[in-house]
Design an enzyme around this catalytic site. Structure first.
Site, PDB file in Angstrom:
ATOM      1  N   ASN A 108       2.673   3.553  14.574  1.00 20.16           N
ATOM      2  CA  ASN A 108       3.848   3.975  13.804  1.00 20.16           C
ATOM      3  C   ASN A 108       4.132   5.468  13.984  1.00 20.16           C
ATOM      4  O   ASN A 108       5.291   5.894  14.013  1.00 20.16           O
ATOM      5  CB  ASN A 108       3.667   3.627  12.321  1.00 20.16           C
ATOM      6  N   LYS A 132      17.865   0.599   7.865  1.00 22.05           N
ATOM      7  CA  LYS A 132      18.235   0.099   9.190  1.00 22.05           C
ATOM      8  C   LYS A 132      19.047  -1.165   8.965  1.00 22.05           C
ATOM      9  O   LYS A 132      19.067  -1.691   7.838  1.00 22.05           O
ATOM     10  CB  LYS A 132      16.997  -0.159  10.050  1.00 22.05           C
ATOM     11  N   GLY A 169      19.658   9.911  15.352  1.00 20.13           N
ATOM     12  CA  GLY A 169      20.451   9.546  14.175  1.00 20.13           C
ATOM     13  C   GLY A 169      20.129  10.467  13.025  1.00 20.13           C
ATOM     14  O   GLY A 169      19.733  11.625  13.234  1.00 20.13           O
ATOM     15  N   THR A 221       0.880  -1.179   0.000  1.00 18.55           N
ATOM     16  CA  THR A 221       0.000   0.000   0.000  1.00 18.55           C
ATOM     17  C   THR A 221       0.914   1.225   0.000  1.00 18.55           C
ATOM     18  O   THR A 221       1.036   1.918   1.015  1.00 18.55           O
ATOM     19  CB  THR A 221      -0.920   0.001   1.245  1.00 18.55           C
ATOM     20  N   GLY A 245      13.575   6.120   8.437  1.00 21.18           N
ATOM     21  CA  GLY A 245      13.289   5.850   7.024  1.00 21.18           C
ATOM     22  C   GLY A 245      12.507   4.567   6.905  1.00 21.18           C
ATOM     23  O   GLY A 245      11.860   4.132   7.848  1.00 21.18           O
ATOM     24  N   CYS A 285       7.650   2.162   5.957  1.00 21.71           N
ATOM     25  CA  CYS A 285       6.460   2.240   6.824  1.00 21.71           C
ATOM     26  C   CYS A 285       6.333   3.575   7.550  1.00 21.71           C
ATOM     27  O   CYS A 285       5.369   4.309   7.331  1.00 21.71           O
ATOM     28  CB  CYS A 285       6.491   1.104   7.834  1.00 21.71           C
ATOM     29  N   LEU A 341       5.345  -6.114  12.442  1.00 21.18           N
ATOM     30  CA  LEU A 341       6.685  -6.663  12.219  1.00 21.18           C
ATOM     31  C   LEU A 341       7.640  -5.550  11.825  1.00 21.18           C
ATOM     32  O   LEU A 341       7.272  -4.646  11.087  1.00 21.18           O
ATOM     33  CB  LEU A 341       6.665  -7.687  11.086  1.00 21.18           C
ATOM     34  N   PHE A 350      13.070   3.131  20.819  1.00 17.15           N
ATOM     35  CA  PHE A 350      12.946   4.229  19.857  1.00 17.15           C
ATOM     36  C   PHE A 350      13.420   5.570  20.398  1.00 17.15           C
ATOM     37  O   PHE A 350      12.831   6.613  20.129  1.00 17.15           O
ATOM     38  CB  PHE A 350      11.512   4.297  19.306  1.00 17.15           C
ATOM     39  N   LEU A 351      14.510   5.507  21.171  1.00 22.35           N
ATOM     40  CA  LEU A 351      15.098   6.746  21.688  1.00 22.35           C
ATOM     41  C   LEU A 351      16.481   6.981  21.083  1.00 22.35           C
ATOM     42  O   LEU A 351      17.220   7.831  21.563  1.00 22.35           O
ATOM     43  CB  LEU A 351      15.208   6.667  23.226  1.00 22.35           C
TER      44      LEU A 351
HETATM   45  C1  UGA Z   1       8.067  -0.168  11.574  1.00 21.40           C
HETATM   46  C2  UGA Z   1       7.495  -0.466  12.967  1.00 21.40           C
HETATM   47  O1  UGA Z   1       8.570  -0.449  13.930  1.00 21.40           O
HETATM   48  C3  UGA Z   1       6.821  -1.827  12.972  1.00 21.40           C
HETATM   49  O2  UGA Z   1       6.234  -2.065  14.250  1.00 21.40           O
HETATM   50  C4  UGA Z   1       5.749  -1.854  11.898  1.00 21.40           C
HETATM   51  O3  UGA Z   1       5.107  -3.103  11.836  1.00 21.40           O
HETATM   52  C5  UGA Z   1       6.396  -1.567  10.560  1.00 21.40           C
HETATM   53  O4  UGA Z   1       7.019  -0.280  10.606  1.00 21.40           O
HETATM   54  C6  UGA Z   1       5.329  -1.561   9.511  1.00 21.40           C
HETATM   55  O5  UGA Z   1       4.428  -0.715   9.582  1.00 21.40           O
HETATM   56  O6  UGA Z   1       5.307  -2.461   8.662  1.00 21.40           O
HETATM   57  P1  UGA Z   1      10.300  -0.847  10.253  1.00 21.40           P
HETATM   58  O7  UGA Z   1       9.934   0.236   9.300  1.00 21.40           O
HETATM   59  O8  UGA Z   1      10.669  -2.188   9.711  1.00 21.40           O
HETATM   60  O9  UGA Z   1       9.093  -1.108  11.299  1.00 21.40           O
HETATM   61  O10 UGA Z   1      11.553  -0.374  11.095  1.00 21.40           O
HETATM   62  P2  UGA Z   1      11.802   0.391  12.479  1.00 21.40           P
HETATM   63  O11 UGA Z   1      12.570  -0.492  13.361  1.00 21.40           O
HETATM   64  O12 UGA Z   1      10.547   0.968  13.014  1.00 21.40           O
HETATM   65  O13 UGA Z   1      12.762   1.561  12.004  1.00 21.40           O
HETATM   66  C7  UGA Z   1      12.285   2.647  11.208  1.00 21.40           C
HETATM   67  C8  UGA Z   1      13.315   3.737  11.129  1.00 21.40           C
HETATM   68  O14 UGA Z   1      13.470   4.368  12.382  1.00 21.40           O
HETATM   69  C9  UGA Z   1      14.716   3.262  10.717  1.00 21.40           C
HETATM   70  O15 UGA Z   1      15.217   4.140   9.744  1.00 21.40           O
HETATM   71  C10 UGA Z   1      15.505   3.321  11.997  1.00 21.40           C
HETATM   72  O16 UGA Z   1      16.877   3.549  11.806  1.00 21.40           O
HETATM   73  C11 UGA Z   1      14.852   4.498  12.700  1.00 21.40           C
HETATM   74  N1  UGA Z   1      15.018   4.498  14.167  1.00 21.40           N
HETATM   75  C12 UGA Z   1      14.448   3.512  14.928  1.00 21.40           C
HETATM   76  C13 UGA Z   1      15.756   5.495  14.783  1.00 21.40           C
HETATM   77  O17 UGA Z   1      16.274   6.411  14.105  1.00 21.40           O
HETATM   78  N2  UGA Z   1      15.879   5.489  16.135  1.00 21.40           N
HETATM   79  C14 UGA Z   1      15.319   4.534  16.923  1.00 21.40           C
HETATM   80  O18 UGA Z   1      15.475   4.599  18.152  1.00 21.40           O
HETATM   81  C15 UGA Z   1      14.595   3.508  16.289  1.00 21.40           C
END
Ligand code: UGA
Length: 432
Positions: A211, A323, A256, A86, A260, A263, A153, A252-253
């Site tokens: 999200n 990531k 950076g 989507t 990205g 999602c 996920l 998520f603290l």
């Molecule tokens: C995210 C959500 O975490 C999932 O719960 C959700 O299911 C998914 O979207 C979705 O909607 O399908 P995802 O996009 O795979 O998962 O990755 P994240 O771990 O959320 O990371 C997203 C971005 O945030 C990355 O670029 C990561 O580097 C950044 N991030 C994450 C930070 O800059 N700092 C943090 O503390 C955590």
């Protein structure tokens, strides 16, 4: 119980393989013949830890099948999981064309009672719209219910997230559909997890707000990091202290270069757009988007300031995926930053443990390397933009020998300033 999963992206593949691994008979459908060929040969088309093994194992035991033939797969299944893409359309509006096409395809072969569970992230109200579409295209006596069962996920840890979810969200008004979905999760021991059983609209809203709240936490920490730099504080200790307060939560603290992926950026934009469509502004979501774009500019501005100019400088980017543990470069901060650096005349050497191929399709102008050290040869600035484990283990003395100027911009704070300075690097971090 036979289960059909439509869509073989990260979500569909992880859901399908994990359900098969739990003992269900699963058939995964995709229109992309090349992708289905890859899957039938037991390979995973995406980099997701543990996925290829799981596919091979379940193909061998015949619990998992892959096909392009949707009608047969739907006709032979009692539950259909929708896990198609989507993507973001114009102006933050979600492009629902894949969902609606799948709905019409399903409608054409609904015989007997079916449960259609929406796993994709869809705008609030989509379950209702889908019911209308299927009614319109299905035989008059077709019997089905739509369940909103959003997925939570994360790329890179998706299999573990599926097996150990923090909660399951099931939105439906049908007790029969609810009982069938619970039956799907029973063999996987997922029913003893916290479960929110609610309406379709509420389940859809939960996904977007979850999200957006995660994105908000990251953006809040990115602004905190910028403040820490201005006042000489250390964002890592701030994050530690905030995280120890259970009301705030430790996840998520990490500051950076901004968040990205496929999602968070899309869902925050979509939530703010959906709110506007319903005549109510979701201002925090709008601000999160702005802060996230600005954070990428902060990285470019700090690099330019450190080097005087970006023109004709050689810059090494370590980490390109959004990531670690994924080859996905969609909306990756590293890719946005790379484009900005190139536009100011820098030459870029890039290395990513898994995403070079995907990145090259989007930015062919970068020089790609298969190892991080060659990517550092003659560099004026080495930038760590994704915190891959392989980069944490880097031989920094070797990096120092290879570069032209020992400048390290550790945007993910994976190294210590003291150690880098002892090695003779000029060090930039994020908020510390
Ligand atoms: C995210 C959500 O975490 C999932 O719960 C959700 O299911 C998914 O979207 C979705 O909607 O399908 P995802 O996009 O795979 O998962 O990755 P994240 O771990 O959320 O990371 C997203 C971005 O945030 C990355 O670029 C990561 O580097 C950044 N991030 C994450 C930070 O800059 N700092 C943090 O503390 C955590």
């Amino acid at each position: 119980m036979r289960i059909c999963v439509i869509g073989t992206g990260c979500v569909g593949l992880v859901v399908g393989s994990c359900l098969a691994d739990g003992g269900h008979d699963v058939i995964c459908v995709d229109k992309d013949k090349t992708r289905i060929d890859v899957l039938q040969s037991g390979r995973a088309p995406i980099h997701e830890p543990g996925l290829a093994d799981m596919i091979t194992r379940n193909l061998a035991s015949n619990r998992l099948q892959f096909t392009t033939a949707l009608p047969d797969a739907v006709a032979s299944s009692s539950i259909i999981f929708l896990a198609v893409g989507t993507p973001e359309g114009d102006g933050g509006v979600t492009d629902l064309s894949q969902i609606m096409t799948a709905a019409r395809d399903i409608a054409a072969c609904v015989d007997g009672y079916k449960v259609i569970a929406i796993r994709s992230t869809v705008p609030i109200g989509t379950a209702k719209a889908l019911t209308h579409t299927i009614r319109q295209f299905a035989p008059a006596d077709a019997s089905f219910d739509i369940v909103s069962n959003p997925e939570f996920l994360s790329a890179g840890s998706a299999i573990d997230n599926f097996r150990n979810p923090q909660r399951l969200v099931i939105g439906t008004s049908s007790p029969r559909a609810l009982a069938m979905i619970q039956e799907v999760y029973r063999p996987l021991d997922l029913l003893d997890r916290p479960m929110v059983i609610t309406t379709n609209e509420t389940a859809e809203t939960i996904k977007y707000t979850a999200n957006t709240m995660l994105a908000l936490k990251i953006s809040f920490m990115n602004e905190t990091a910028n403040l820490c730099e201005a006042v000489g504080a250390d964002v890592r200790d701030v994050a530690l202290a905030l995280g120890l307060d259970r009301r705030l939560g430790a996840g998520f603290l990490q500051p950076g270069p901004g968040f990205g992926g496929s999602c968070l950026p899309k869902d925050v934009a979509s939530l703010s757009q959906q709110a506007l469509e319903h005549g109510c502004r979701f201002q925090l979501a709008e601000t999160v988007i702005e802060v996230n774009s600005r954070q990428r500019r902060v990285v470019v501005d700090k690099t330019r300031k450190a080097l005087g100019t970006l023109a004709d400088k050689t810059i090494t980017l370590l980490g390109l995926s959004f990531k670690p543990d994924t080859n996905d470069v969609r909306q990756s901060p590293a890719m946005h930053i790379a484009k900005a650096l190139l536009s100011e005349g820098a030459s870029i050497n890039a290395y990513d443990p898994a995403a070079n191929v995907e990145a090259r399709k989007v930015i062919p102008e970068m020089h790609y390397f298969d190892d991080p050290y060659s990517a550092c040869d003659g560099s004026d600035m080495v930038m760590v933009l994704t915190e891959w484990r392989q980069l944490r283990d880097l031989d920094l003395a070797e990096v120092k020998r290879r570069v032209r100027c020992p400048n390290m911009y550790d945007a993910r704070n994976i190294f210590s300033r003291q150690r880098m300075q002892e090695l003779g690097f000029s060090y930039l971090g994020t908020g510390c």
